[in-house]
Design an enzyme around this catalytic site. Sequence first.
Site, short mmCIF file in Angstrom:
data_model
loop_
_atom_site.label_atom_id
_atom_site.label_comp_id
_atom_site.label_asym_id
_atom_site.label_seq_id
_atom_site.Cartn_x
_atom_site.Cartn_y
_atom_site.Cartn_z
N THR A 92 0.85 -1.19 0.00
CA THR A 92 0.00 0.00 0.00
C THR A 92 0.89 1.25 0.00
OG1 THR A 92 -0.19 -0.11 2.42
CG2 THR A 92 -1.94 -1.15 1.11
N THR A 131 1.44 4.47 1.45
CA THR A 131 2.19 5.06 2.56
C THR A 131 3.15 4.06 3.19
OG1 THR A 131 0.36 6.58 3.04
CG2 THR A 131 1.98 6.26 4.78
N CYS A 132 2.72 2.82 3.30
CA CYS A 132 3.57 1.78 3.89
C CYS A 132 4.81 1.52 3.05
CB CYS A 132 2.77 0.49 4.05
SG CYS A 132 1.22 0.69 4.97
N SER A 133 4.64 1.52 1.73
CA SER A 133 5.73 1.19 0.81
C SER A 133 6.63 2.38 0.50
CB SER A 133 5.17 0.65 -0.50
OG SER A 133 4.49 -0.56 -0.29
#
Length: 230
Positions: free
Chosen positions: A114, A116-118
């Site tokens: 996803t 923001t996570c990546s």
Amino acid sequence: MAATTATIFTLPKLYNKPSTTNPKPISFLSSKSTLSSSFSISSFPLKVQHLKSNVQQPIAYTRSRISATISVGDKLPNSTLSYFDSSDELKTLSVSDLTSGKKVVLVAVPGAFTPTCSQKHLPGFVDKSKELKSKGVDTIACISVNDAFVMKAWKENLNISDEVLLLSDGNLELTKAIGCELDLSDKPIGLGVRSRRYAMLVDDGVVKVLNLEEGGAFNVSSAEDILKAL
């Protein structure tokens, strides 16, 4: 990163026969396409087309009260997590084995791959891993409610080696035990129930710092935030 959206307004023909008075032109005063005119166009049909770029945008999370079962001073429950090792063998790891006698940073994300996570959260801990370990951190582990195959693919996609250990909590065992579920079932993307975003500093199994985000927001759980607490 938010998608860039252009809005095109197409006005139908406003007058079917000649008029002795000329209609005043509509002026587009800003990039937000605010319509200004001395006469109202609300009674005329307005066709709107939205043209979007291919820029991946963050997921919009529903705002909810920040709370969890776990808190600073508590001992983590002994849940079981999984991962693929460097030999591509599936391994299980208990929270007790992960944290016993060690200083560990646990980073939880709503979902592998996803935006923001990546793009921000996990890469920040990879970039700051040496600095964190120089301050006494033994292990940095990223936990997500994804299966071990997805976590392995995500690790390879981000070119992570041994800076951060990526762990699967696919059955929400740890996530539920500490009360950090994030229900995204109302989102059309199909995420279901995931983990809230957080960064946690654990010393010998006991929570010393808990930076828990509101939903999937990214405001207080960065690597820099943990460095400040060390």
